[in-house]
Scaffold this motif. Structure first.
Motif, short mmCIF file in Angstrom:
data_model
loop_
_atom_site.label_atom_id
_atom_site.label_comp_id
_atom_site.label_asym_id
_atom_site.label_seq_id
_atom_site.Cartn_x
_atom_site.Cartn_y
_atom_site.Cartn_z
N ILE A 7 0.91 -1.01 0.12
CA ILE A 7 -0.04 0.00 0.19
C ILE A 7 0.84 1.11 0.01
O ILE A 7 1.76 1.45 0.92
CB ILE A 7 -0.89 0.02 1.41
CG1 ILE A 7 -1.66 -1.13 1.32
CG2 ILE A 7 -1.86 1.05 1.38
CD1 ILE A 7 -2.73 -1.45 2.69
N ASP A 11 -1.37 6.39 0.42
CA ASP A 11 -2.54 5.82 0.64
C ASP A 11 -2.76 5.36 2.33
O ASP A 11 -3.85 5.48 2.80
CB ASP A 11 -2.96 4.39 -0.09
CG ASP A 11 -2.99 4.95 -1.67
OD1 ASP A 11 -3.66 6.02 -1.90
OD2 ASP A 11 -2.78 4.19 -2.49
N PRO A 122 -13.87 4.26 0.38
CA PRO A 122 -13.39 4.44 -0.81
C PRO A 122 -11.70 4.35 -1.09
O PRO A 122 -11.10 3.90 -1.81
CB PRO A 122 -13.72 5.61 -1.21
CG PRO A 122 -15.03 5.88 -0.51
CD PRO A 122 -14.82 5.26 0.86
N THR A 123 -11.19 4.98 0.11
CA THR A 123 -9.57 5.17 0.03
C THR A 123 -9.03 3.74 0.37
O THR A 123 -8.22 3.39 -0.34
CB THR A 123 -9.08 5.98 1.23
OG1 THR A 123 -9.71 7.11 0.92
CG2 THR A 123 -7.48 6.29 1.09
N ASN A 125 -10.58 0.87 -0.42
CA ASN A 125 -10.87 -0.07 -1.31
C ASN A 125 -9.93 0.14 -2.75
O ASN A 125 -9.22 -0.60 -3.20
CB ASN A 125 -12.29 0.03 -1.83
CG ASN A 125 -13.06 -0.79 -1.07
OD1 ASN A 125 -12.80 -1.76 -0.36
ND2 ASN A 125 -14.50 -0.20 -1.04
N ASP A 126 -9.56 1.61 -2.91
CA ASP A 126 -8.70 1.89 -3.85
C ASP A 126 -7.40 1.44 -3.65
O ASP A 126 -6.60 1.35 -4.77
CB ASP A 126 -8.80 3.73 -4.27
CG ASP A 126 -9.99 4.07 -4.72
OD1 ASP A 126 -10.93 3.25 -5.38
OD2 ASP A 126 -10.51 5.21 -4.63
N ALA A 127 -6.95 1.64 -2.38
CA ALA A 127 -5.51 1.03 -2.16
C ALA A 127 -5.25 -0.53 -1.98
O ALA A 127 -4.32 -0.84 -1.62
CB ALA A 127 -5.10 1.90 -0.75
N ASN A 128 -6.58 -1.41 -2.39
CA ASN A 128 -6.51 -2.71 -2.28
C ASN A 128 -5.98 -3.00 -0.63
O ASN A 128 -5.42 -4.18 -0.48
CB ASN A 128 -5.61 -3.35 -3.03
CG ASN A 128 -5.75 -4.67 -3.54
OD1 ASN A 128 -6.93 -5.25 -3.29
ND2 ASN A 128 -4.68 -5.36 -3.95
N ASP A 129 -6.64 -2.41 0.21
CA ASP A 129 -6.57 -2.50 1.85
C ASP A 129 -7.47 -3.41 2.38
O ASP A 129 -8.32 -2.78 2.92
CB ASP A 129 -6.20 -1.15 2.54
CG ASP A 129 -5.82 -1.44 3.78
OD1 ASP A 129 -5.80 -2.41 4.35
OD2 ASP A 129 -5.83 -0.30 4.64
N GLN A 130 -7.56 -4.71 2.00
CA GLN A 130 -8.36 -5.60 2.55
C GLN A 130 -8.72 -5.75 4.20
O GLN A 130 -9.76 -5.66 4.55
CB GLN A 130 -8.33 -7.01 2.20
CG GLN A 130 -8.64 -7.30 0.58
CD GLN A 130 -7.36 -7.15 -0.15
OE1 GLN A 130 -6.24 -6.55 0.41
NE2 GLN A 130 -7.20 -7.24 -1.65
#
Length: 155
Positions: A7, A11, A122-123, A125-130
């Motif tokens: 990440i 982000d 949104p942030t 999800n956009d950063a692929n931070d599951q």
């Protein structure tokens, strides 16, 4: 030591800032709920006293999870009243309202935490931070359900 968890730093910073607001709102709601537990009176005393205790205990445990996620992202978690006051959208209660008003305020507080948590999605999800998305999902399930249960007591 540099953090390389997949990440980007910008982000991670934005997510940590959003989670700091979730932490502040959670802390503000914790304090309000605990105070209401101590001070509730009236015909629904036993029910509300017990319910508020369950709610503030859950909030207390959530604080650690949220703060630890901020730390895992590489940022300090806010931890002072001053920081929480600046970050929180929930206003403190300095009086002792009646039981119905306590319930109304806790509905509003749970809804506020839910809005704050949703704003971070949104942030994350956009950063692929599951992990953050999972934490937020768990928090939303609890706050949405708690608000519904409290709201039902007002009908």
């Amino acid at each position: 030591m540099q953090i390389d968890i997949g990440i980007a730093e910008a982000d991670r910073k934005a997510i940590a800032e959003g989670l700091s607001k979730v932490l502040a709102d959670t802390f503000a709601l914790y304090i309000k709920t605990h105070s209401f537990h101590w001070n509730v009176t009236g015909p629904m005393f036993n029910t509300l006293h017990t319910m508020f205790m369950e709610q503030y205990t859950e909030l207390w445990n959530a604080l650690d999870e949220i703060a630890e996620r901020i730390r895992a992202l590489g940022y300090p978690a806010p931890g002072s009243f001053t920081q929480f006051t600046k970050l929180a959208s929930i206003q403190e209660e300095t009086t002792v309202p009646n039981a119905q008003e306590m319930i109304r305020q806790l509905v509003a507080g749970n809804e506020a935490v839910a809005r704050t948590a949703r704003a971070v999605f949104p942030t994350a999800n956009d950063a692929n931070d599951q992990p953050t998305a999972d934490l937020l999902t768990q928090r939303l399930q609890i706050h949405d359900k708690t608000a519904w249960m409290l709201r039902s007591m007002l009908e």
